[in-house]
Enzyme design. Structure first.
Site, mmCIF file in Angstrom:
data_model
loop_
_atom_site.group_PDB
_atom_site.id
_atom_site.type_symbol
_atom_site.label_atom_id
_atom_site.label_comp_id
_atom_site.label_asym_id
_atom_site.label_seq_id
_atom_site.Cartn_x
_atom_site.Cartn_y
_atom_site.Cartn_z
ATOM 1 N N GLY A 60 -5.898 -8.819 8.220
ATOM 2 C CA GLY A 60 -6.313 -8.593 6.842
ATOM 3 C C GLY A 60 -5.936 -7.246 6.271
ATOM 4 O O GLY A 60 -4.834 -6.737 6.520
ATOM 5 N N GLY A 94 3.626 -8.157 2.831
ATOM 6 C CA GLY A 94 3.159 -6.845 2.375
ATOM 7 C C GLY A 94 3.448 -6.632 0.891
ATOM 8 O O GLY A 94 2.624 -6.068 0.152
ATOM 9 N N ASP A 95 4.617 -7.090 0.450
ATOM 10 C CA ASP A 95 4.994 -6.930 -0.965
ATOM 11 C C ASP A 95 4.085 -7.785 -1.856
ATOM 12 O O ASP A 95 3.679 -7.376 -2.940
ATOM 13 C CB ASP A 95 6.454 -7.347 -1.179
ATOM 14 C CG ASP A 95 7.368 -6.701 -0.160
ATOM 15 O OD1 ASP A 95 7.055 -5.579 0.267
ATOM 16 O OD2 ASP A 95 8.364 -7.337 0.234
ATOM 17 N N SER A 141 -2.602 -2.458 5.310
ATOM 18 C CA SER A 141 -2.450 -3.872 5.684
ATOM 19 C C SER A 141 -2.424 -4.005 7.194
ATOM 20 O O SER A 141 -1.826 -3.189 7.902
ATOM 21 C CB SER A 141 -1.202 -4.466 5.031
ATOM 22 O OG SER A 141 -0.039 -3.899 5.573
ATOM 23 N N GLY A 195 -1.747 -7.070 8.977
ATOM 24 C CA GLY A 195 -1.210 -8.364 9.391
ATOM 25 C C GLY A 195 -2.273 -9.450 9.283
ATOM 26 O O GLY A 195 -3.049 -9.490 8.326
HETATM 27 N N1 LIG Z 1 -0.861 -14.206 10.092
HETATM 28 C C1 LIG Z 1 -1.387 -13.968 8.899
HETATM 29 N N2 LIG Z 1 -2.367 -14.752 8.407
HETATM 30 C C2 LIG Z 1 -2.923 -14.525 7.196
HETATM 31 N N3 LIG Z 1 -2.568 -13.495 6.404
HETATM 32 C C3 LIG Z 1 -1.614 -12.667 6.839
HETATM 33 C C4 LIG Z 1 -0.967 -12.856 8.109
HETATM 34 N N4 LIG Z 1 -0.046 -11.875 8.264
HETATM 35 C C5 LIG Z 1 -0.120 -11.110 7.146
HETATM 36 N N5 LIG Z 1 -1.053 -11.578 6.292
HETATM 37 C C6 LIG Z 1 -1.454 -11.016 5.005
HETATM 38 O O1 LIG Z 1 -0.366 -10.250 4.493
HETATM 39 C C7 LIG Z 1 -0.745 -8.882 4.366
HETATM 40 C C8 LIG Z 1 0.443 -7.991 4.645
HETATM 41 O O2 LIG Z 1 0.882 -8.223 5.970
HETATM 42 P P1 LIG Z 1 1.421 -7.050 6.893
HETATM 43 O O3 LIG Z 1 0.317 -6.134 7.246
HETATM 44 O O4 LIG Z 1 2.154 -7.713 8.020
HETATM 45 O O5 LIG Z 1 2.403 -6.301 5.887
HETATM 46 P P2 LIG Z 1 3.728 -5.484 6.157
HETATM 47 O O6 LIG Z 1 3.720 -4.919 7.537
HETATM 48 O O7 LIG Z 1 3.897 -4.590 5.010
HETATM 49 O O8 LIG Z 1 4.769 -6.666 6.095
HETATM 50 P P3 LIG Z 1 6.231 -6.757 5.434
HETATM 51 O O9 LIG Z 1 6.794 -5.373 5.336
HETATM 52 O O10 LIG Z 1 6.956 -7.635 6.418
HETATM 53 O O11 LIG Z 1 6.035 -7.432 4.112
HETATM 54 C C9 LIG Z 1 -1.918 -8.690 5.316
HETATM 55 O O12 LIG Z 1 -2.719 -7.596 4.909
HETATM 56 C C10 LIG Z 1 -2.621 -10.048 5.197
HETATM 57 O O13 LIG Z 1 -3.438 -10.081 4.039
HETATM 58 O O1 LIG Z 2 14.558 -1.677 4.904
HETATM 59 P P1 LIG Z 2 13.322 -1.630 4.017
HETATM 60 O O2 LIG Z 2 13.668 -1.190 2.635
HETATM 61 O O3 LIG Z 2 12.176 -0.893 4.626
HETATM 62 O O4 LIG Z 2 12.777 -3.129 3.914
HETATM 63 C C1 LIG Z 2 13.595 -4.098 3.312
HETATM 64 C C2 LIG Z 2 12.980 -5.465 3.497
HETATM 65 O O5 LIG Z 2 12.832 -5.803 4.876
HETATM 66 O O6 LIG Z 2 11.693 -5.489 2.902
HETATM 67 C C3 LIG Z 2 11.443 -6.749 2.300
HETATM 68 C C4 LIG Z 2 10.231 -7.383 2.901
HETATM 69 O O7 LIG Z 2 9.119 -6.570 2.730
HETATM 70 C C5 LIG Z 2 12.717 -7.551 2.478
HETATM 71 O O8 LIG Z 2 12.985 -8.310 1.335
HETATM 72 C C6 LIG Z 2 13.781 -6.539 2.769
HETATM 73 O O9 LIG Z 2 14.875 -7.010 3.489
#
Ligand SMILES: Nc1ncnc2c1ncn2[C@@H]1O[C@H](COP(=O)(O)OP(=O)(O)OP(=O)(O)O)[C@@H](O)[C@H]1O
Ligand SMILES: O=P(O)(O)OC[C@@]1(O)O[C@H](CO)[C@@H](O)[C@@H]1O
Length: 311
Positions: A226, A252-253, A221, A223
């Site tokens: 995409g 991300g979830d 992922s 952000g």
């Molecule tokens: N600004 C944005 N606009 C559109 N889609 C987004 C944006 N930010 C995230 N996404 C979508 O959400 C997906 C997951 O985001 P990201 O890569 O930030 O995941 P992450 O780092 O695992 O986040 P988190 O752990 O906070 O859930 C991206 O692959 C994209 O499809």
């Molecule tokens: O501390 P971890 O386990 O890495 O992440 C936990 C967490 O940030 O992940 C979710 C968002 O992805 C939140 O609901 C939760 O608080």
């Protein structure tokens, strides 16, 4: 409808606070605040249940504040298979500012003892006829990356596809244990390989290296830029449309859950990635997980650009 187990070894109550601008060291007045049963595995469970799958949620829950989770599981239609442990489940703070910036403060979590882990293993052994397992989130104190790897190996030995979303040493050890898919973001992939990934070519090479080491699927992922999905025999890239960012906390979830929904539904990879990308883009427009029943979801999906990455 398929039967999916989500495992949250370190769940959390998310204290979401919306502010116009955070002023560190000052008294800040929130525009709104909420306390939600969460943690990566539980967020995935919530999305899959919304897509009508039979979801069993397990892991460790502190018995002193489990009521909020019990209410949430009942509201979401998720079966509660959590092992109760002494103490409280952590509360993680998520500060969302008007410009889309999110500050996370995540607690360490309640300490898990060896008897708790044994109880979890017994609980998992008793769960049958699963179609997939998602293990998501960090490890609590008392659970080592090696113990996570053993859990993954035991589930994979039951021919269960394990989808893993973790970070740091847990991701490194978990990746070596043979999950079917990992979902790192750029930083997590770099940590996993122990080197900086400075451009797109480096990211692609890194994802292929992980595949080469035995993980069939890497859902990378990126952000707002995409997603790249590396699978056996090829790779696709998706770009979401521009959306107004409210909170990226569950994006991300939601992406992982959307992709698993497509896989379990037997969709093509392109359709799966389009759906998952649109669902995660919807997630950033709100506080909480993405929803496929939003009014403009079809338009959001249609606006996702999909391309094949060269071999
Ligand atoms: N600004 C944005 N606009 C559109 N889609 C987004 C944006 N930010 C995230 N996404 C979508 O959400 C997906 C997951 O985001 P990201 O890569 O930030 O995941 P992450 O780092 O695992 O986040 P988190 O752990 O906070 O859930 C991206 O692959 C994209 O499809
Ligand atoms: O501390 P971890 O386990 O890495 O992440 C936990 C967490 O940030 O992940 C979710 C968002 O992805 C939140 O609901 C939760 O608080």
């Amino acid at each position: 409808m398929r039967r999916v187990l989500t495992l949250s070894l370190n769940p959390a109550l998310d204290l979401g606070i919306r502010l116009s601008t955070l002023a560190p060291g000052e008294v800040n007045r929130a525009l709104e605040s909420s306390l939600t049963a969460a943690g990566k595995g539980n967020n995935v469970a919530r999305v899959l249940a919304m897509q009508s799958h039979e979801v069993l949620a397990s892991g460790f829950l502190g018995s002193d504040n489990s009521a909020a989770f019990e209410r949430a599981f009942s509201d979401w239609g998720v079966a509660d298979h959590f092992v109760r442990v002494a103490g409280e489940t952590r509360i993680n703070v998520k500060l969302s500012e008007a410009d889309g910036r999110v500050t996370d403060i995540n607690g360490p979590g309640a300490r898990i003892g060896s008897a708790d882990l044994e109880a979890l293993v017994r609980r998992l052994d008793a769960l049958e006829e699963l179609d997939a397992v998602v293990i998501a989130g960090s490890l609590p104190p008392g659970i080592s990356p090696e113990q996570l790897a053993e859990l993954i190996a035991a589930l994979a030995a039951r021919q269960l596809p394990v989808w893993l979303d973790s970070s740091g040493a847990a991701l490194v050890a978990g990746t070596a244990a043979g999950p079917a898919l990992i979902k790192p973001n750029e930083d997590e992939l770099a940590q996993c390989l122990g080197r900086e990934l400075t451009d797109e070519a480096a990211l692609i090479a890194a994802a292929r290296e992980v595949q080469h080491d035995g993980v069939d699927n890497v859902l990378l992922s990126l952000g707002g830029d995409g997603v790249m999905w590396f699978f056996d025999g090829g790779a696709l890239r998706a770009r979401p449309p521009k959306v107004e960012v409210v909170s990226t906390v569950c994006a991300g979830d939601t992406l992982l859950a959307g992709a698993l929904h497509g896989e379990l539904s037997g969709w093509s990879r392109a359709d799966t990635l389009r759906f998952a990308t649109a669902l995660s883009a919807d997630a950033v427009r709100r506080i909480g997980v993405g929803r496929a029943d939003s009014e403009d979801f079809a338009a959001l999906s249609a606006a996702v650009e999909i391309e094949e990455l060269p071999a």
